[in-house]
Write a protein that holds these residues in place. Structure first.
Motif, mmCIF file in Angstrom:
data_model
loop_
_atom_site.group_PDB
_atom_site.id
_atom_site.type_symbol
_atom_site.label_atom_id
_atom_site.label_comp_id
_atom_site.label_asym_id
_atom_site.label_seq_id
_atom_site.Cartn_x
_atom_site.Cartn_y
_atom_site.Cartn_z
ATOM 1 N N MET A 183 -105.119 -135.063 -5.514
ATOM 2 C CA MET A 183 -105.821 -136.168 -4.896
ATOM 3 C C MET A 183 -105.440 -136.207 -3.416
ATOM 4 O O MET A 183 -104.273 -136.080 -3.065
ATOM 5 C CB MET A 183 -105.436 -137.477 -5.582
ATOM 6 C CG MET A 183 -105.938 -138.683 -4.854
ATOM 7 S SD MET A 183 -105.704 -140.297 -5.653
ATOM 8 C CE MET A 183 -104.143 -140.186 -6.437
ATOM 9 N N THR A 184 -106.451 -136.396 -2.585
ATOM 10 C CA THR A 184 -106.217 -136.520 -1.143
ATOM 11 C C THR A 184 -106.418 -137.960 -0.718
ATOM 12 O O THR A 184 -107.412 -138.584 -1.077
ATOM 13 C CB THR A 184 -107.180 -135.612 -0.353
ATOM 14 O OG1 THR A 184 -106.926 -134.263 -0.724
ATOM 15 C CG2 THR A 184 -106.975 -135.760 1.137
ATOM 16 N N LEU A 185 -105.468 -138.469 0.061
ATOM 17 C CA LEU A 185 -105.566 -139.810 0.622
ATOM 18 C C LEU A 185 -105.738 -139.705 2.125
ATOM 19 O O LEU A 185 -105.110 -138.858 2.769
ATOM 20 C CB LEU A 185 -104.307 -140.613 0.317
ATOM 21 C CG LEU A 185 -103.997 -140.869 -1.155
ATOM 22 C CD1 LEU A 185 -102.668 -141.592 -1.298
ATOM 23 C CD2 LEU A 185 -105.105 -141.668 -1.800
ATOM 24 N N TRP A 229 -103.429 -136.780 3.421
ATOM 25 C CA TRP A 229 -102.182 -136.562 2.685
ATOM 26 C C TRP A 229 -102.455 -136.075 1.273
ATOM 27 O O TRP A 229 -103.400 -136.530 0.623
ATOM 28 C CB TRP A 229 -101.393 -137.865 2.592
ATOM 29 C CG TRP A 229 -101.035 -138.434 3.910
ATOM 30 C CD1 TRP A 229 -101.784 -139.293 4.664
ATOM 31 C CD2 TRP A 229 -99.858 -138.176 4.657
ATOM 32 N NE1 TRP A 229 -101.134 -139.585 5.834
ATOM 33 C CE2 TRP A 229 -99.949 -138.914 5.858
ATOM 34 C CE3 TRP A 229 -98.736 -137.399 4.440
ATOM 35 C CZ2 TRP A 229 -98.939 -138.892 6.819
ATOM 36 C CZ3 TRP A 229 -97.734 -137.382 5.393
ATOM 37 C CH2 TRP A 229 -97.845 -138.122 6.567
ATOM 38 N N THR A 230 -101.583 -135.220 0.754
ATOM 39 C CA THR A 230 -101.655 -134.810 -0.646
ATOM 40 C C THR A 230 -100.789 -135.696 -1.527
ATOM 41 O O THR A 230 -100.873 -135.631 -2.740
ATOM 42 C CB THR A 230 -101.201 -133.344 -0.825
ATOM 43 O OG1 THR A 230 -99.880 -133.213 -0.307
ATOM 44 C CG2 THR A 230 -102.147 -132.395 -0.121
ATOM 45 N N GLU A 276 -98.105 -139.529 -1.123
ATOM 46 C CA GLU A 276 -98.030 -140.869 -0.534
ATOM 47 C C GLU A 276 -98.039 -140.780 0.995
ATOM 48 O O GLU A 276 -97.223 -140.081 1.577
ATOM 49 C CB GLU A 276 -96.753 -141.560 -1.005
ATOM 50 C CG GLU A 276 -96.642 -142.994 -0.604
ATOM 51 C CD GLU A 276 -97.696 -143.889 -1.234
ATOM 52 O OE1 GLU A 276 -98.033 -144.903 -0.598
ATOM 53 O OE2 GLU A 276 -98.174 -143.585 -2.336
ATOM 54 N N THR A 302 -105.841 -147.275 3.745
ATOM 55 C CA THR A 302 -105.699 -146.027 2.991
ATOM 56 C C THR A 302 -106.926 -145.877 2.098
ATOM 57 O O THR A 302 -107.315 -146.839 1.430
ATOM 58 C CB THR A 302 -104.414 -146.024 2.142
ATOM 59 O OG1 THR A 302 -103.305 -146.212 3.008
ATOM 60 C CG2 THR A 302 -104.254 -144.712 1.400
ATOM 61 N N PHE A 303 -107.516 -144.684 2.124
ATOM 62 C CA PHE A 303 -108.711 -144.385 1.344
ATOM 63 C C PHE A 303 -108.418 -143.201 0.438
ATOM 64 O O PHE A 303 -107.660 -142.302 0.799
ATOM 65 C CB PHE A 303 -109.882 -144.015 2.247
ATOM 66 C CG PHE A 303 -110.279 -145.109 3.199
ATOM 67 C CD1 PHE A 303 -111.216 -146.047 2.831
ATOM 68 C CD2 PHE A 303 -109.704 -145.183 4.451
ATOM 69 C CE1 PHE A 303 -111.572 -147.060 3.717
ATOM 70 C CE2 PHE A 303 -110.060 -146.171 5.339
ATOM 71 C CZ PHE A 303 -111.002 -147.136 4.977
ATOM 72 N N THR A 304 -109.047 -143.168 -0.731
ATOM 73 C CA THR A 304 -108.952 -142.041 -1.648
ATOM 74 C C THR A 304 -110.219 -141.215 -1.558
ATOM 75 O O THR A 304 -111.324 -141.778 -1.644
ATOM 76 C CB THR A 304 -108.769 -142.538 -3.100
ATOM 77 O OG1 THR A 304 -107.594 -143.359 -3.146
ATOM 78 C CG2 THR A 304 -108.623 -141.389 -4.065
ATOM 79 N N ARG A 305 -110.060 -139.905 -1.353
ATOM 80 C CA ARG A 305 -111.232 -139.012 -1.306
ATOM 81 C C ARG A 305 -111.870 -138.976 -2.685
ATOM 82 O O ARG A 305 -111.191 -138.766 -3.692
ATOM 83 C CB ARG A 305 -110.821 -137.612 -0.885
ATOM 84 C CG ARG A 305 -112.022 -136.669 -0.840
ATOM 85 C CD ARG A 305 -111.633 -135.279 -0.433
ATOM 86 N NE ARG A 305 -111.439 -135.260 1.005
ATOM 87 C CZ ARG A 305 -110.805 -134.296 1.648
ATOM 88 N NH1 ARG A 305 -110.283 -133.284 0.991
ATOM 89 N NH2 ARG A 305 -110.689 -134.328 2.964
ATOM 90 N N THR A 306 -113.175 -139.198 -2.744
ATOM 91 C CA THR A 306 -113.889 -139.162 -4.012
ATOM 92 C C THR A 306 -114.812 -137.969 -4.127
ATOM 93 O O THR A 306 -115.171 -137.572 -5.223
ATOM 94 C CB THR A 306 -114.726 -140.450 -4.213
ATOM 95 O OG1 THR A 306 -115.679 -140.542 -3.142
ATOM 96 C CG2 THR A 306 -113.837 -141.668 -4.249
#
Length: 86
Positions: free
Chosen positions: A1-3, A56-57, A59, A79-83
């Motif tokens: 997951m990428t943030l 980031w990969t 935290e 902070t966003f999560t790549r979807t």
């Protein structure tokens, strides 16, 4: 997951160049040295604003606080999560 961690700050009147220099000389090296960083970019915008976006990969690590008196208001952080990646 990428943030994606975004940090945006507005400089005190007339101090936009100083804020940008601080971000380039202090914030970028601090973030670049952190584990899990994929990419970091620095931007400027009208209104004496500076924006740092880091991918980031793990935290996200926080951006250090600028020197007192350099900001017009506290920095904003998201902070966003790549979807989906294209």
């Amino acid at each position: 997951m990428t943030l994606a961690a975004m940090w945006e700050a507005r400089a005190a009147d007339g101090r936009g160049a100083e804020l940008h220099a601080w971000a380039r000389e202090s914030a970028l090296p601090a973030v670049r040295g952190a584990a899990g960083l994929e990419r970091v970019e620095l931007f400027t915008a009208p209104g004496e604003r500076v924006l740092l976006i880091a991918l980031w990969t793990g935290e996200p690590q926080p951006v250090p606080e600028p020197p007192a008196g350099l900001l017009a208001r506290p920095a904003h952080r998201w902070t966003f999560t790549r979807t989906d990646a294209g």
